[in-house]
Design a protein around this motif. Structure first.
Motif, short mmCIF file in Angstrom:
data_model
loop_
_atom_site.label_atom_id
_atom_site.label_comp_id
_atom_site.label_asym_id
_atom_site.label_seq_id
_atom_site.Cartn_x
_atom_site.Cartn_y
_atom_site.Cartn_z
N LEU A 133 6.77 23.07 5.69
CA LEU A 133 7.48 21.97 4.41
C LEU A 133 9.00 21.82 5.11
O LEU A 133 9.12 21.17 4.77
N GLY A 134 9.52 22.46 6.17
CA GLY A 134 10.81 22.27 6.72
C GLY A 134 11.88 22.67 5.99
O GLY A 134 11.82 23.67 4.88
N GLU A 135 13.10 22.35 6.80
CA GLU A 135 14.22 23.34 7.10
C GLU A 135 14.84 22.76 5.22
O GLU A 135 15.40 23.95 4.59
N GLU A 136 14.53 21.57 4.45
CA GLU A 136 15.37 20.99 3.31
C GLU A 136 14.84 21.46 2.23
O GLU A 136 15.75 22.85 1.50
N THR A 137 13.27 22.18 2.52
CA THR A 137 12.65 23.22 1.55
C THR A 137 13.36 24.22 0.95
O THR A 137 13.40 24.51 0.61
N LEU A 138 13.59 25.14 2.93
CA LEU A 138 13.49 26.76 3.33
C LEU A 138 15.46 26.44 2.26
O LEU A 138 15.67 27.36 1.25
N ARG A 139 16.27 25.48 2.28
CA ARG A 139 17.26 25.38 1.48
C ARG A 139 17.60 25.19 0.79
O ARG A 139 18.30 25.25 -0.10
N THR A 140 16.59 24.52 -0.06
CA THR A 140 16.63 24.58 -1.85
C THR A 140 15.88 25.46 -2.15
O THR A 140 16.59 25.98 -3.17
N TRP A 141 15.08 26.04 -1.66
CA TRP A 141 14.58 27.42 -2.35
C TRP A 141 14.96 28.75 -2.30
O TRP A 141 15.88 29.24 -3.30
N PHE A 142 15.71 29.13 -0.82
CA PHE A 142 17.21 30.29 -1.10
C PHE A 142 18.33 30.05 -0.44
O PHE A 142 19.07 30.86 -0.65
N VAL A 143 19.25 28.65 -0.88
CA VAL A 143 19.94 28.80 -1.14
C VAL A 143 20.97 27.76 -2.54
O VAL A 143 21.70 28.32 -3.21
N ASP A 144 19.91 26.34 -2.48
CA ASP A 144 20.63 25.90 -3.65
C ASP A 144 19.64 26.47 -5.21
O ASP A 144 20.43 26.68 -5.82
N PHE A 145 18.27 27.04 -5.02
CA PHE A 145 17.45 27.97 -6.46
C PHE A 145 18.30 28.64 -6.72
O PHE A 145 18.80 29.39 -7.61
N ASP A 146 19.29 29.14 -5.19
CA ASP A 146 19.56 31.04 -5.80
C ASP A 146 20.57 30.45 -5.86
O ASP A 146 21.20 31.73 -7.31
N ARG A 147 21.32 29.65 -6.00
CA ARG A 147 22.69 29.87 -6.56
C ARG A 147 22.59 28.23 -8.00
O ARG A 147 23.62 29.66 -8.75
N ARG A 148 22.23 28.31 -8.19
CA ARG A 148 21.62 27.06 -9.85
C ARG A 148 21.00 27.96 -10.67
O ARG A 148 21.08 28.33 -11.78
N TYR A 149 19.93 28.89 -10.05
CA TYR A 149 19.20 29.28 -10.98
C TYR A 149 19.15 30.36 -11.12
O TYR A 149 17.58 31.79 -10.96
N PRO A 150 19.69 30.88 -10.74
CA PRO A 150 19.80 33.09 -10.45
C PRO A 150 19.11 33.95 -11.94
O PRO A 150 19.36 33.39 -12.66
N PRO A 151 19.12 34.84 -11.86
CA PRO A 151 18.05 36.09 -13.03
C PRO A 151 18.88 35.59 -14.16
O PRO A 151 18.55 36.02 -15.23
N SER A 152 20.49 36.28 -13.63
CA SER A 152 20.90 36.41 -15.33
C SER A 152 20.71 35.09 -16.08
O SER A 152 21.53 34.67 -17.20
N VAL A 153 20.95 33.18 -15.34
CA VAL A 153 21.43 32.17 -16.07
C VAL A 153 19.83 31.96 -17.08
O VAL A 153 19.73 31.59 -18.15
#
Length: 230
Positions: A133-153
């Protein structure tokens, strides 16, 4: 390995009812829900194509897991989706309470070995995500989504949505709270990002030129993971 549809075909699939149900339950915008739905489809494609014994649903992408939960409740649609694009039913297999207890016991007895094993598993999966899937997907999942949608949110949005629903239907209803538990462990976001950076730097796929002819820069030695070109 079963031959599946290419990624573009999977991402083109739409199901507005699933997105609407997810939006009503979690309170995100339609655009956010559509993005999460797309990443869920991308993850399912990865699960069907990864050259791994199994794939994990980490805490960083718990929101993708929540969308998967919603999709599965539309049982006929989900079954048809799996059959059409993957030629098999992709089961959701959550970590059981027994497995969690066994893991906790093992972590108490051999903490170093458990951490080393889980880190190794994560690095292996990171390399496979990069390959397919490439680096863009990796960063979306493990950086961007981790910040935007943490379990608390995720939890807070669901509680608010369910509170509104309960107030509308029956003021005496109790609001349910959901705990999002990642399958196969709960590595922290910081640990995930550290692993991401290390794995990205050492991956042989990071700067590979496209050899599939599609210009996506996601091709590994075996061909293109994005368009399935040899």
């Amino acid at each position: 390995m079963t031959v599946t549809a290419n990624l573009e075909e999977v991402l083109a699939y739409r199901n507005d009812e699933v997105i609407l149900k997810f939006q009503q339950r979690h309170g995100f915008t339609q655009a956010e829900c559509e993005e999460i739905f797309n990443e869920m489809k991308r993850w399912l494609w990865f699960a069907a194509n990864a050259d791994l014994p199994s794939v994990s649903m980490y805490r960083a992408i718990a929101i993708v897991d929540e969308m998967w939960h919603t999709f599965i409740t539309f049982t006929q649609d989900y079954g048809e989706f799996c059959e059409q694009y993957f030629h098999e039913f992709i089961h959701h297999v959550p970590t059981t309470e027994k497995e969690k207890a066994e893991f906790r016991r093992e972590a108490e007895v051999r903490p170093g070995a458990v951490t080393e094993h889980r880190t190794s598993v994560f690095r292996t999966e990171v390399d496979e995500i990069l390959r397919l899937l490439g680096e863009e997907t990796l960063r979306t999942w493990f950086v961007d989504f981790d910040r935007r949608y943490p379990p608390s949110v995720c939890n807070e949005n669901m509680v608010q949505a369910l509170t509104r629903e309960a107030a509308h239907l029956d003021a005496s209803n109790e609001t349910r709270a959901y705990t999002l538990v990642a399958n196969l462990g709960e590595l922290s976001g910081t640990r995930l990002v550290e692993g991401l950076i290390e794995a990205t730097e050492r991956s042989p796929y990071k700067l590979e030129p496209c050899i599939g002819g599609c210009g996506c820069r996601r091709c590994g030695p075996g061909g293109c993971g994005a368009c399935n070109k040899p």
